[in-house]
Write a protein that holds these residues in place. Sequence first.
Motif, PDB file in Angstrom:
ATOM      1  N   ASN A 160      32.613 -70.371   2.104  1.00  0.00           N
ATOM      2  CA  ASN A 160      34.022 -70.309   2.520  1.00  0.00           C
ATOM      3  C   ASN A 160      34.572 -68.911   2.236  1.00  0.00           C
ATOM      4  N   PRO A 161      34.139 -67.915   2.991  1.00  0.00           N
ATOM      5  CA  PRO A 161      34.492 -66.534   2.684  1.00  0.00           C
ATOM      6  C   PRO A 161      35.990 -66.244   2.691  1.00  0.00           C
ATOM      7  N   GLN A 162      36.742 -67.018   3.474  1.00  0.00           N
ATOM      8  CA  GLN A 162      38.184 -66.791   3.520  1.00  0.00           C
ATOM      9  C   GLN A 162      38.845 -67.068   2.169  1.00  0.00           C
ATOM     10  N   ALA A 163      38.153 -67.818   1.312  1.00  0.00           N
ATOM     11  CA  ALA A 163      38.702 -68.145  -0.010  1.00  0.00           C
ATOM     12  C   ALA A 163      38.306 -67.128  -1.072  1.00  0.00           C
ATOM     13  N   PHE A 164      37.579 -66.090  -0.689  1.00  0.00           N
ATOM     14  CA  PHE A 164      37.183 -65.059  -1.647  1.00  0.00           C
ATOM     15  C   PHE A 164      38.377 -64.142  -1.916  1.00  0.00           C
ATOM     16  N   THR A 165      39.158 -64.537  -2.900  1.00  0.00           N
ATOM     17  CA  THR A 165      40.375 -63.794  -3.229  1.00  0.00           C
ATOM     18  C   THR A 165      40.502 -63.538  -4.732  1.00  0.00           C
ATOM     19  N   GLU A 166      39.419 -63.719  -5.475  1.00  0.00           N
ATOM     20  CA  GLU A 166      39.465 -63.435  -6.903  1.00  0.00           C
ATOM     21  C   GLU A 166      38.074 -63.110  -7.434  1.00  0.00           C
ATOM     22  N   LEU A 167      38.074 -62.431  -8.571  1.00  0.00           N
ATOM     23  CA  LEU A 167      36.830 -61.996  -9.204  1.00  0.00           C
ATOM     24  C   LEU A 167      37.048 -61.937 -10.705  1.00  0.00           C
ATOM     25  N   LYS A 168      36.079 -62.413 -11.469  1.00  0.00           N
ATOM     26  CA  LYS A 168      36.149 -62.279 -12.919  1.00  0.00           C
ATOM     27  C   LYS A 168      34.781 -61.934 -13.464  1.00  0.00           C
ATOM     28  N   THR A 169      34.749 -61.396 -14.677  1.00  0.00           N
ATOM     29  CA  THR A 169      33.491 -60.928 -15.243  1.00  0.00           C
ATOM     30  C   THR A 169      33.444 -61.141 -16.749  1.00  0.00           C
ATOM     31  N   ASP A 170      32.213 -61.262 -17.271  1.00  0.00           N
ATOM     32  CA  ASP A 170      32.020 -61.330 -18.716  1.00  0.00           C
ATOM     33  C   ASP A 170      31.461 -60.004 -19.242  1.00  0.00           C
ATOM     34  N   TRP A 171      31.544 -58.965 -18.421  1.00  0.00           N
ATOM     35  CA  TRP A 171      30.943 -57.670 -18.735  1.00  0.00           C
ATOM     36  C   TRP A 171      31.367 -57.147 -20.099  1.00  0.00           C
ATOM     37  N   PHE A 172      32.657 -57.214 -20.387  1.00  0.00           N
ATOM     38  CA  PHE A 172      33.178 -56.584 -21.599  1.00  0.00           C
ATOM     39  C   PHE A 172      32.682 -57.251 -22.877  1.00  0.00           C
ATOM     40  N   SER A 173      32.385 -58.531 -22.810  1.00  0.00           N
ATOM     41  CA  SER A 173      31.861 -59.209 -23.998  1.00  0.00           C
ATOM     42  C   SER A 173      30.396 -58.864 -24.234  1.00  0.00           C
ATOM     43  N   LEU A 174      29.671 -58.535 -23.166  1.00  0.00           N
ATOM     44  CA  LEU A 174      28.253 -58.194 -23.292  1.00  0.00           C
ATOM     45  C   LEU A 174      28.033 -56.713 -23.547  1.00  0.00           C
ATOM     46  N   PHE A 175      28.897 -55.879 -22.994  1.00  0.00           N
ATOM     47  CA  PHE A 175      28.755 -54.430 -23.106  1.00  0.00           C
ATOM     48  C   PHE A 175      30.049 -53.827 -23.646  1.00  0.00           C
ATOM     49  N   PRO A 176      30.281 -53.965 -24.949  1.00  0.00           N
ATOM     50  CA  PRO A 176      31.571 -53.566 -25.552  1.00  0.00           C
ATOM     51  C   PRO A 176      31.862 -52.072 -25.485  1.00  0.00           C
ATOM     52  N   ASN A 177      30.865 -51.240 -25.172  1.00  0.00           N
ATOM     53  CA  ASN A 177      31.139 -49.808 -25.043  1.00  0.00           C
ATOM     54  C   ASN A 177      31.935 -49.485 -23.787  1.00  0.00           C
ATOM     55  N   THR A 178      31.984 -50.417 -22.851  1.00  0.00           N
ATOM     56  CA  THR A 178      32.745 -50.208 -21.624  1.00  0.00           C
ATOM     57  C   THR A 178      34.221 -50.475 -21.882  1.00  0.00           C
ATOM     58  N   GLU A 179      35.053 -49.521 -21.489  1.00  0.00           N
ATOM     59  CA  GLU A 179      36.498 -49.666 -21.633  1.00  0.00           C
ATOM     60  C   GLU A 179      37.167 -50.070 -20.331  1.00  0.00           C
ATOM     61  N   ALA A 180      36.560 -49.707 -19.196  1.00  0.00           N
ATOM     62  CA  ALA A 180      37.175 -50.015 -17.906  1.00  0.00           C
ATOM     63  C   ALA A 180      36.120 -50.110 -16.823  1.00  0.00           C
ATOM     64  N   ILE A 181      36.356 -51.010 -15.877  1.00  0.00           N
ATOM     65  CA  ILE A 181      35.558 -51.091 -14.657  1.00  0.00           C
ATOM     66  C   ILE A 181      36.492 -50.744 -13.509  1.00  0.00           C
ATOM     67  N   LYS A 182      36.247 -49.619 -12.882  1.00  0.00           N
ATOM     68  CA  LYS A 182      37.104 -49.167 -11.784  1.00  0.00           C
ATOM     69  C   LYS A 182      36.524 -49.661 -10.468  1.00  0.00           C
TER      70      LYS A 182
END
Length: 221
Positions: A176-198
């Motif tokens: 249902n591609p029309q419903a693709f309106t959000e994104l979330k990630t667990d990146w920061f908990s796994l890679f704490p050296n990252t401050e931002a994902i641009k």
Amino acid sequence: MKARLLPSVITMAIATTSAATLADEASYQSFDAHVHGEVALSLAQDGERVFIELTAPGHDVVGFEHQPKNAADQQAVEDAYALLRDGGKRFQLAEAANCQLAETKVTSSFDDYDEHHNHEEHHGHDEHHDHDEHHGHNEHHGHDEHHNHDEHYGHDEHDQGNHNTLSVNYQFVCQNPQAFTELKTDWFSLFPNTEAIKIQAVTDDKVWVDTLIRAKSHIQW
């Protein structure tokens, strides 16, 4: 294989986007190729397919950027590969879109370690063999070789090792591609050296940019 410093999917998507649309999105900018604490993420939607490409400094993912020097360093790189391959967990697309991870590819400039490591083992064996047969002559020659090798290695590490990166490409297929309106990630908990994902993104109906941080790892548009 050397990691690509800049994502390509977003470039291809932009090429198919009208000039008028891009003009309306004047804030759309290129990312710095390598900044500690910053991950560059490109997102492109083409109907039911969603492509995500990201490039991260080695510092952010494995905690160092020199070529792996020992088994522990190499294990850290391999562990990072395993985490990055699991794209369905690293990046969760809108549940209503019912998207499944179809393809993953991880690359990094740390891959050069294998070739360099094998070369050292082979070189060490030959040097030891020559040293036993011709102790006087080859002891001096072996010393020169070792000295030159160290200088060369140090030069490479300074020029390249301090800028090693990891890159990953994900391809999702959405029911249902029309419903693709959000994104979330667990990146920061796994890679704490990252401050931002641009993020730079081209979805079916817009071009946009955003930034994820530890306190905002879930976005909607």
